[in-house]
Write an enzyme that holds these catalytic residues in place. Structure first.
Site, PDB file in Angstrom:
ATOM      1  N   ASP A 224       0.822  -1.215   0.000  1.00 41.35           N
ATOM      2  CA  ASP A 224       0.000   0.000   0.000  1.00 41.35           C
ATOM      3  C   ASP A 224       0.860   1.271   0.000  1.00 41.35           C
ATOM      4  O   ASP A 224       1.784   1.401   0.803  1.00 41.35           O
ATOM      5  CB  ASP A 224      -0.915  -0.018   1.244  1.00 41.35           C
ATOM      6  CG  ASP A 224      -2.082   0.943   1.107  1.00 41.35           C
ATOM      7  OD1 ASP A 224      -1.878   2.081   0.646  1.00 41.35           O
ATOM      8  OD2 ASP A 224      -3.207   0.550   1.462  1.00 41.35           O
TER       9      ASP A 224
ATOM     10  N   THR B 214      -7.163   4.208  -1.301  1.00 40.13           N
ATOM     11  CA  THR B 214      -6.887   2.780  -1.155  1.00 40.13           C
ATOM     12  C   THR B 214      -7.997   1.855  -1.667  1.00 40.13           C
ATOM     13  O   THR B 214      -7.759   1.001  -2.523  1.00 40.13           O
ATOM     14  CB  THR B 214      -6.596   2.456   0.319  1.00 40.13           C
ATOM     15  OG1 THR B 214      -5.436   3.197   0.694  1.00 40.13           O
ATOM     16  CG2 THR B 214      -6.338   0.972   0.548  1.00 40.13           C
TER      17      THR B 214
ATOM     18  N   ASP C 264       2.410   2.821   3.151  1.00 41.14           N
ATOM     19  CA  ASP C 264       1.360   3.841   3.275  1.00 41.14           C
ATOM     20  C   ASP C 264       1.284   4.413   4.690  1.00 41.14           C
ATOM     21  O   ASP C 264       1.297   5.632   4.879  1.00 41.14           O
ATOM     22  CB  ASP C 264       0.012   3.231   2.884  1.00 41.14           C
ATOM     23  CG  ASP C 264      -1.120   4.229   2.979  1.00 41.14           C
ATOM     24  OD1 ASP C 264      -1.224   5.085   2.085  1.00 41.14           O
ATOM     25  OD2 ASP C 264      -1.892   4.177   3.964  1.00 41.14           O
TER      26      ASP C 264
ATOM     27  N   HIS D  60       2.052   8.368   5.506  1.00 41.87           N
ATOM     28  CA  HIS D  60       1.116   9.355   6.067  1.00 41.87           C
ATOM     29  C   HIS D  60       1.730  10.024   7.293  1.00 41.87           C
ATOM     30  O   HIS D  60       1.633  11.238   7.475  1.00 41.87           O
ATOM     31  CB  HIS D  60      -0.178   8.659   6.530  1.00 41.87           C
ATOM     32  CG  HIS D  60      -1.134   8.347   5.426  1.00 41.87           C
ATOM     33  ND1 HIS D  60      -1.688   9.324   4.635  1.00 41.87           N
ATOM     34  CD2 HIS D  60      -1.649   7.173   4.990  1.00 41.87           C
ATOM     35  CE1 HIS D  60      -2.516   8.762   3.757  1.00 41.87           C
ATOM     36  NE2 HIS D  60      -2.499   7.459   3.948  1.00 41.87           N
TER      37      HIS D  60
ATOM     38  N   ASP E 252      -1.524   0.667  -4.814  1.00 44.55           N
ATOM     39  CA  ASP E 252      -2.775   1.362  -5.136  1.00 44.55           C
ATOM     40  C   ASP E 252      -2.566   2.830  -5.513  1.00 44.55           C
ATOM     41  O   ASP E 252      -3.306   3.378  -6.305  1.00 44.55           O
ATOM     42  CB  ASP E 252      -3.762   1.227  -3.966  1.00 44.55           C
ATOM     43  CG  ASP E 252      -3.127   1.527  -2.614  1.00 44.55           C
ATOM     44  OD1 ASP E 252      -1.886   1.716  -2.534  1.00 44.55           O
ATOM     45  OD2 ASP E 252      -3.865   1.568  -1.605  1.00 44.55           O
ATOM     46  N   HIS E 253      -1.552   3.455  -4.940  1.00 39.25           N
ATOM     47  CA  HIS E 253      -1.340   4.891  -5.152  1.00 39.25           C
ATOM     48  C   HIS E 253       0.020   5.286  -4.604  1.00 39.25           C
ATOM     49  O   HIS E 253       0.693   4.467  -3.952  1.00 39.25           O
ATOM     50  CB  HIS E 253      -2.425   5.713  -4.444  1.00 39.25           C
ATOM     51  CG  HIS E 253      -2.557   5.328  -2.992  1.00 39.25           C
ATOM     52  ND1 HIS E 253      -1.627   5.668  -2.041  1.00 39.25           N
ATOM     53  CD2 HIS E 253      -3.484   4.572  -2.352  1.00 39.25           C
ATOM     54  CE1 HIS E 253      -1.971   5.165  -0.889  1.00 39.25           C
ATOM     55  NE2 HIS E 253      -3.093   4.473  -1.030  1.00 39.25           N
TER      56      HIS E 253
ATOM     57  N   HIS F 287      -2.645  11.193  -0.040  1.00 38.57           N
ATOM     58  CA  HIS F 287      -2.901  10.807  -1.428  1.00 38.57           C
ATOM     59  C   HIS F 287      -4.396  10.940  -1.645  1.00 38.57           C
ATOM     60  O   HIS F 287      -5.147  11.178  -0.701  1.00 38.57           O
ATOM     61  CB  HIS F 287      -2.413   9.380  -1.673  1.00 38.57           C
ATOM     62  CG  HIS F 287      -2.976   8.389  -0.693  1.00 38.57           C
ATOM     63  ND1 HIS F 287      -4.170   7.736  -0.884  1.00 38.57           N
ATOM     64  CD2 HIS F 287      -2.516   7.985   0.526  1.00 38.57           C
ATOM     65  CE1 HIS F 287      -4.414   6.956   0.156  1.00 38.57           C
ATOM     66  NE2 HIS F 287      -3.430   7.095   1.039  1.00 38.57           N
TER      67      HIS F 287
HETATM   68 ZN    ZN Z   1      -3.561   2.887   0.093  1.00 36.50          ZN
END
Ligand code: ZN
Length: 478
Positions: A37, A73, A192, A196, A239-240, A340
């Site tokens: 992620d 996500t 991820d 963050h 995912d990103h 994101h």
């Molecule tokens: Zn994600």
């Protein structure tokens, strides 16, 4: 004629021998899809990532993957397994409200298990199972939800405290069981979570990325030990991406809007706004020119390139923050240094894409693809029929080696396939049986062809002489 009849079985036997060496039985088709992620495309170059580069060298790498809007996500994970844009698969955000169902969906409260939210699409594990195969999902977002009355054949109920190693152990167990899966899905929450928390530009992200690289190394090692490495197609994606935020770049909705005039369904960086009855114009006007780094759209004016309009879960007004800007109702709310969800045209929002395995080319780099293209690629590898989707198999066909999936070189499991085998060694293992098989088959076919032609010519010579005599007669008469 007798010699001809005798030769046919020999030729057939030779062809069978060569195909036995070169064809892989259908049940050998295996795909493991891994998502780390929030792994941004350029994390690969921030710190040494030898295991990621190892996969790239022995497989394929796509430099730019355009994911779907919004770059969150749940919408993007559902796209990876359906090939659909958010407006079509229905998971339009991590936080949603459906006015028709009169229900909410929220990651924060973990009320994501309502089947109704997921059934606008059919994820690949269900299609795979309907085709008679088995699937296994280790924490893949949405894979522990009952969708169209089904779960994956094997799955782990979501629990973020389960270690990466335990998830890998389950995947290996399912791939090597008596009734093995042909499709595995593996999910890991980082980088991820730390992205963050720290912000992607923090130097502390280096060790986080190194840790993910070690996790990939662990996965490769386990796959080799289980003798899966050579006949499994491993796809590593995300995912990103992630972009750096700052407390200096916050847009506070309370400064522009009356709280009583709307409900905030989703927050940042795409605020999903549901105005109270009769308050649409007031809310829209108040927000439209409120902040230079905020672009406000009425639902019907959302840019077509986002494919984010035709779904009742997309709210009447959305406000999209510029890259690195954060939307909060007011500053008392939680703020994160990385985020994101922004425009999917931004490079910082793009994920990684690498793949390695018998179906893929080696040491091949491709410039660009869309994340929606993964789904038809997966269906091709699994030999299953696609459901309607927004991707293009043609876009990604060049990632595959020239052989089609049903003709993938077949390597029998041997004691050579150990975890400690160096890259050059197992590349040879994969290549030699295949080429020896093809070469042997070809030589046998060639030898029998020569003998056959010789016999044919000999048996036809008298007839040819007769024919020539017949042809010459009319000429003499004329
Ligand atoms: Zn994600």
């Amino acid at each position: 004629m007798t010699s001809k009849c005798l030769l046919v079985p020999f030729v057939l036997a030779a062809l069978t021998l060569s195909t036995t060496f070169s064809l892989q039985p259908d049940q050998q088709q295996k795909v493991l899809l891994v998502s780390f992620d929030g792994f941004r495309w350029d994390y690969l170059y921030k710190v040494p990532t030898p295991h990621f580069h190892y996969v790239m060298k022995h497989g394929v790498h796509v430099k730019q993957v355009t994911n779907i809007f919004i770059t969150k996500t749940y919408p993007n994970h559902y796209t990876l397994v359906t090939g659909l844009f958010a407006e079509s698969h229905g998971i339009v955000a991590n936080d949603m409200f459906d006015p028709i169902l009169n229900k909410s969906f929220s990651l924060d409260h973990m009320n994501i298990y309502d089947s109704d939210f997921w059934e606008e699409a059919t994820p690949i594990w269900i299609t795979n199972q309907r085709a008679g195969h088995a699937s296994g999902a280790a924490m893949w977002p949405g894979a522990d939800v009952r969708i169209h009355k089904s779960f994956p054949t094997h799955y782990m109920p979501y629990n973020e405290s389960v270690s990466f190693e335990d998830r890998v152990a389950k995947i290996i167990e399912w791939f090597t069981s008596k009734e093995p899966i042909n499709l595995g899905l593996l999910y890991w929450e980082d980088p991820d979570d730390m992205g963050h928390h720290l912000g992607p530009e923090s130097p502390l992200m280096g060790p986080v990325i190194s840790d993910i690289d070690n996790k990939l190394g662990y996965l490769i090692q386990r796959l080799k030990k289980a003798k899966l490495w050579n006949n499994l197609n491993l796809i590593i994606t995300s995912d990103h991406g992630m972009t750096q935020c700052s407390e200096e770049r916050v847009i506070e909705l309370d400064q522009y809007l009356d709280k009583d005039h709307y409900t905030l369904i989703d927050q940042s960086p795409v605020a999903a706004i549901l105005p109270k009855e009769g308050k649409f114009d007031e809310v829209y006007e108040a927000l439209a020119h409120a902040h230079p780094n905020l672009t406000v759209y009425k639902k019907e004016e959302i840019p077509g390139r986002w494919h984010y309009r035709y779904n009742s879960r997309i709210q009447p007004i959305i406000a999209v923050a510029d890259k690195g800007w954060y939307i909060l109702q007011n500053k008392s709310e939680d703020f994160m240094l990385g985020n994101h969800g922004y425009d999917n045209a931004l490079a910082e929002m793009h994920p990684i894409f690498l793949a390695q395995g018998p179906a893929f080319r080696k040491n091949f780099t491709k410039e660009a693809m869309n994340s929606t293209d993964l789904y038809p690629l997966l269906c091709h590898l699994l030999n299953i029929t696609t459901m309607p989707h927004n991707g293009s198999f043609r876009n990604v066909q060049d990632l595959l080696s020239s052989v089609t999936p049903s003709q993938i070189p077949y390597t029998q499991s041997t004691t050579l396939l150990l975890g400690s085998v160096r890259p050059e060694e197992y590349e040879q293992e994969e290549a030699y049986p295949y080429f020896i098989g093809v070469a042997l088959g070809s030589i046998i076919v060639l030898v029998f062809s020569v003998i056959f032609i010789k016999h044919l010519i000999r048996s036809q010579i008298p007839a040819l002489q007769d024919m020539q005599a017949e042809i010459s007669q009319p000429l003499l008469q004329a």
